[in-house]
Scaffold this motif. Structure first.
Motif, PDB file in Angstrom:
ATOM      1  N   LEU A  52      25.197 -24.001 -28.490  1.00 17.68           N
ATOM      2  CA  LEU A  52      25.168 -25.252 -29.365  1.00 17.68           C
ATOM      3  C   LEU A  52      23.599 -24.803 -29.277  1.00 17.68           C
ATOM      4  CD1 LEU A  52      25.186 -27.678 -26.328  1.00 17.68           C
ATOM      5  CD2 LEU A  52      26.458 -27.200 -28.742  1.00 17.68           C
ATOM      6  N   VAL A  53      22.807 -23.768 -28.990  1.00 16.30           N
ATOM      7  CA  VAL A  53      21.690 -23.039 -29.459  1.00 16.30           C
ATOM      8  C   VAL A  53      21.539 -22.663 -30.578  1.00 16.30           C
ATOM      9  CG1 VAL A  53      19.009 -22.234 -28.592  1.00 16.30           C
ATOM     10  CG2 VAL A  53      19.962 -23.858 -27.070  1.00 16.30           C
ATOM     11  N   ALA A  54      22.445 -21.441 -30.251  1.00 14.96           N
ATOM     12  CA  ALA A  54      22.278 -20.149 -32.249  1.00 14.96           C
ATOM     13  C   ALA A  54      22.822 -21.112 -32.863  1.00 14.96           C
ATOM     14  CB  ALA A  54      23.644 -19.250 -31.071  1.00 14.96           C
ATOM     15  N   LEU A  55      24.116 -22.284 -32.872  1.00 17.03           N
ATOM     16  CA  LEU A  55      24.403 -22.950 -33.593  1.00 17.03           C
ATOM     17  C   LEU A  55      23.380 -24.076 -34.228  1.00 17.03           C
ATOM     18  CD1 LEU A  55      28.034 -23.268 -32.969  1.00 17.03           C
ATOM     19  CD2 LEU A  55      27.154 -21.086 -34.543  1.00 17.03           C
ATOM     20  N   ARG A  56      22.122 -24.005 -33.371  1.00 20.85           N
ATOM     21  CA  ARG A  56      21.243 -25.078 -34.220  1.00 20.85           C
ATOM     22  C   ARG A  56      21.389 -26.554 -34.277  1.00 20.85           C
ATOM     23  NH1 ARG A  56      16.957 -21.638 -36.369  1.00 20.85           N
ATOM     24  NH2 ARG A  56      18.123 -19.655 -36.276  1.00 20.85           N
ATOM     25  N   PHE A  57      22.238 -26.788 -33.471  1.00 20.81           N
ATOM     26  CA  PHE A  57      22.878 -28.221 -32.568  1.00 20.81           C
ATOM     27  C   PHE A  57      21.560 -28.852 -32.467  1.00 20.81           C
ATOM     28  CE2 PHE A  57      27.049 -26.859 -33.104  1.00 20.81           C
ATOM     29  CZ  PHE A  57      28.175 -28.042 -33.042  1.00 20.81           C
ATOM     30  N   ASN A  58      21.345 -30.450 -32.843  1.00 23.90           N
ATOM     31  CA  ASN A  58      20.787 -30.722 -32.567  1.00 23.90           C
ATOM     32  C   ASN A  58      20.399 -31.308 -30.953  1.00 23.90           C
ATOM     33  OD1 ASN A  58      18.488 -32.982 -33.077  1.00 23.90           O
ATOM     34  ND2 ASN A  58      19.859 -34.568 -33.710  1.00 23.90           N
ATOM     35  N   LEU A  59      19.078 -31.025 -31.223  1.00 25.83           N
ATOM     36  CA  LEU A  59      18.766 -30.968 -29.203  1.00 25.83           C
ATOM     37  C   LEU A  59      18.179 -32.244 -28.828  1.00 25.83           C
ATOM     38  CD1 LEU A  59      16.810 -26.847 -29.518  1.00 25.83           C
ATOM     39  CD2 LEU A  59      19.137 -28.016 -28.623  1.00 25.83           C
ATOM     40  N   ASP A  60      18.005 -32.934 -29.680  1.00 25.47           N
ATOM     41  CA  ASP A  60      17.550 -34.700 -29.408  1.00 25.47           C
ATOM     42  C   ASP A  60      18.672 -35.038 -29.258  1.00 25.47           C
ATOM     43  OD1 ASP A  60      15.306 -33.935 -29.469  1.00 25.47           O
ATOM     44  OD2 ASP A  60      15.040 -34.450 -31.963  1.00 25.47           O
ATOM     45  N   VAL A  63      24.195 -35.346 -25.388  1.00 24.75           N
ATOM     46  CA  VAL A  63      25.297 -34.693 -25.089  1.00 24.75           C
ATOM     47  C   VAL A  63      24.416 -33.148 -25.067  1.00 24.75           C
ATOM     48  CG1 VAL A  63      27.391 -33.626 -24.943  1.00 24.75           C
ATOM     49  CG2 VAL A  63      27.486 -36.344 -25.574  1.00 24.75           C
ATOM     50  N   VAL A  64      23.842 -32.518 -26.023  1.00 22.34           N
ATOM     51  CA  VAL A  64      23.788 -31.161 -26.172  1.00 22.34           C
ATOM     52  C   VAL A  64      22.112 -30.970 -25.335  1.00 22.34           C
ATOM     53  CG1 VAL A  64      22.809 -30.118 -28.192  1.00 22.34           C
ATOM     54  CG2 VAL A  64      24.109 -31.582 -28.682  1.00 22.34           C
ATOM     55  N   LYS A  65      21.639 -32.170 -25.184  1.00 20.62           N
ATOM     56  CA  LYS A  65      20.597 -32.099 -24.131  1.00 20.62           C
ATOM     57  C   LYS A  65      20.843 -31.983 -22.663  1.00 20.62           C
ATOM     58  CE  LYS A  65      16.203 -34.037 -23.704  1.00 20.62           C
ATOM     59  NZ  LYS A  65      15.269 -32.546 -23.291  1.00 20.62           N
ATOM     60  N   ALA A  66      21.428 -32.700 -22.868  1.00 15.79           N
ATOM     61  CA  ALA A  66      22.788 -32.723 -21.255  1.00 15.79           C
ATOM     62  C   ALA A  66      22.829 -31.450 -20.541  1.00 15.79           C
ATOM     63  CB  ALA A  66      23.216 -33.288 -20.894  1.00 15.79           C
ATOM     64  N   ILE A  67      23.367 -30.450 -21.728  1.00 16.08           N
ATOM     65  CA  ILE A  67      24.112 -29.662 -21.415  1.00 16.08           C
ATOM     66  C   ILE A  67      23.132 -28.501 -21.382  1.00 16.08           C
ATOM     67  CG2 ILE A  67      25.557 -27.257 -22.424  1.00 16.08           C
ATOM     68  CD1 ILE A  67      27.583 -29.565 -23.322  1.00 16.08           C
ATOM     69  N   THR A  68      22.465 -28.226 -22.458  1.00 14.45           N
ATOM     70  CA  THR A  68      20.733 -27.633 -22.630  1.00 14.45           C
ATOM     71  C   THR A  68      20.261 -27.501 -21.473  1.00 14.45           C
ATOM     72  OG1 THR A  68      19.494 -29.119 -24.026  1.00 14.45           O
ATOM     73  CG2 THR A  68      21.464 -27.447 -24.803  1.00 14.45           C
ATOM     74  N   ASP A  69      20.256 -28.507 -20.915  1.00 16.91           N
ATOM     75  CA  ASP A  69      18.733 -29.609 -19.392  1.00 16.91           C
ATOM     76  C   ASP A  69      19.806 -28.287 -18.582  1.00 16.91           C
ATOM     77  OD1 ASP A  69      16.942 -30.406 -21.128  1.00 16.91           O
ATOM     78  OD2 ASP A  69      17.503 -32.191 -20.657  1.00 16.91           O
ATOM     79  N   LEU A  70      20.529 -28.604 -18.039  1.00 13.47           N
ATOM     80  CA  LEU A  70      21.706 -28.249 -17.195  1.00 13.47           C
ATOM     81  C   LEU A  70      21.989 -26.566 -16.991  1.00 13.47           C
ATOM     82  CD1 LEU A  70      23.150 -28.329 -14.896  1.00 13.47           C
ATOM     83  CD2 LEU A  70      24.940 -28.937 -15.836  1.00 13.47           C
ATOM     84  N   LYS A  99      17.585 -15.948 -30.179  1.00 11.37           N
ATOM     85  CA  LYS A  99      17.819 -14.751 -29.470  1.00 11.37           C
ATOM     86  C   LYS A  99      17.688 -14.519 -27.816  1.00 11.37           C
ATOM     87  CE  LYS A  99      16.952 -12.166 -33.771  1.00 11.37           C
ATOM     88  NZ  LYS A  99      17.047 -10.643 -34.254  1.00 11.37           N
ATOM     89  N   SER A 100      16.432 -15.221 -27.811  1.00  8.07           N
ATOM     90  CA  SER A 100      15.776 -14.816 -26.139  1.00  8.07           C
ATOM     91  C   SER A 100      17.393 -15.230 -25.775  1.00  8.07           C
ATOM     92  CB  SER A 100      14.591 -15.268 -26.052  1.00  8.07           C
ATOM     93  OG  SER A 100      13.803 -15.103 -24.579  1.00  8.07           O
ATOM     94  N   VAL A 101      17.262 -16.896 -26.310  1.00  8.79           N
ATOM     95  CA  VAL A 101      18.447 -18.188 -24.951  1.00  8.79           C
ATOM     96  C   VAL A 101      19.848 -17.143 -24.896  1.00  8.79           C
ATOM     97  CG1 VAL A 101      20.120 -19.567 -25.343  1.00  8.79           C
ATOM     98  CG2 VAL A 101      17.563 -20.009 -25.915  1.00  8.79           C
ATOM     99  N   LEU A 102      20.303 -16.366 -25.947  1.00 10.19           N
ATOM    100  CA  LEU A 102      21.555 -15.823 -26.111  1.00 10.19           C
ATOM    101  C   LEU A 102      21.948 -14.649 -24.976  1.00 10.19           C
ATOM    102  CD1 LEU A 102      22.643 -15.502 -29.818  1.00 10.19           C
ATOM    103  CD2 LEU A 102      23.408 -17.046 -28.041  1.00 10.19           C
ATOM    104  N   VAL A 103      20.572 -13.801 -25.431  1.00 13.30           N
ATOM    105  CA  VAL A 103      20.507 -12.911 -24.045  1.00 13.30           C
ATOM    106  C   VAL A 103      20.117 -12.810 -22.588  1.00 13.30           C
ATOM    107  CG1 VAL A 103      19.142 -11.000 -23.720  1.00 13.30           C
ATOM    108  CG2 VAL A 103      19.887 -10.208 -26.352  1.00 13.30           C
ATOM    109  N   ASN A 104      19.157 -13.980 -22.184  1.00 14.05           N
ATOM    110  CA  ASN A 104      18.938 -14.828 -21.273  1.00 14.05           C
ATOM    111  C   ASN A 104      20.393 -15.492 -20.270  1.00 14.05           C
ATOM    112  OD1 ASN A 104      16.487 -13.419 -21.226  1.00 14.05           O
ATOM    113  ND2 ASN A 104      15.807 -15.441 -21.480  1.00 14.05           N
ATOM    114  N   TRP A 105      20.786 -16.324 -21.137  1.00  8.75           N
ATOM    115  CA  TRP A 105      21.667 -16.985 -20.321  1.00  8.75           C
ATOM    116  C   TRP A 105      22.720 -16.055 -20.622  1.00  8.75           C
ATOM    117  CZ3 TRP A 105      21.378 -22.887 -23.046  1.00  8.75           C
ATOM    118  CH2 TRP A 105      19.808 -23.786 -22.393  1.00  8.75           C
ATOM    119  N   GLY A 106      23.363 -15.744 -21.336  1.00 11.20           N
ATOM    120  CA  GLY A 106      24.624 -14.632 -21.811  1.00 11.20           C
ATOM    121  C   GLY A 106      25.007 -13.920 -20.555  1.00 11.20           C
ATOM    122  N   VAL A 107      23.173 -13.205 -19.644  1.00  8.87           N
ATOM    123  CA  VAL A 107      23.069 -12.022 -18.737  1.00  8.87           C
ATOM    124  C   VAL A 107      23.513 -13.380 -17.489  1.00  8.87           C
ATOM    125  CG1 VAL A 107      21.259 -10.684 -17.651  1.00  8.87           C
ATOM    126  CG2 VAL A 107      21.577 -10.288 -19.924  1.00  8.87           C
TER     127      VAL A 107
END
Length: 127
Positions: A52-60, A63-70, A99-107
């Motif tokens: 969701l972050v990589a595809l630049r979904f609306n973080l506001d 649903v997107v906010k709930a997933i990214t917060d979790l 890139k940081s999100v992809l790496v950190n959350w991927g790891v």
């Protein structure tokens, strides 16, 4: 009684090497399955959040906010905040954040999967 029936009866009467009865074997198997399921769900939340972050979904979006917060809560504290302020160089900073999100959350997702499988193997009874 035939020889195969006698051998089968002896195997049934022989106590298991690990000393577990059917109830505790079932309980351990259930616990191992739950541990593996929790690990897979955590990894899926992290993967979906990163997508969701990589595809630049609306973080506001709620649903997107709930997933990214979790995902932010279960990522072992590696990424404190991925918000970028507007201004000069915001696009370059946003790319670095993605890139940081992809790496950190991927790891973190890989760690959950590996740890979940190891715990599943340790908890689940053999045989």
């Amino acid at each position: 009684m035939s020889e195969s029936e006698t051998a089968g009866k002896r195997r049934a009467e022989t106590p298991r090497r690990d000393g577990l009865n059917a109830g505790s074997r079932k309980a351990r198997s259930t616990i191992a399955s739950v541990v593996w399921l929790v690990a897979v769900v955590a990894a899926a939340v992290l993967a979906v959040g990163a997508l969701l972050v990589a595809l630049r979904f609306n973080l506001d979006n709620a649903v997107v906010k709930a997933i990214t917060d979790l995902a932010d809560k279960i990522d072992f504290g590696e990424l404190k905040s991925f918000e970028v302020k507007k201004g000069a160089g915001a696009s370059a900073r946003q790319d670095a954040v993605v890139k940081s999100v992809l790496v950190n959350w991927g790891v973190a997702a890989l760690i959950y999967l590996v740890a979940g499988k190891v715990l599943d193997r340790v908890i689940r009874p053999r045989g």
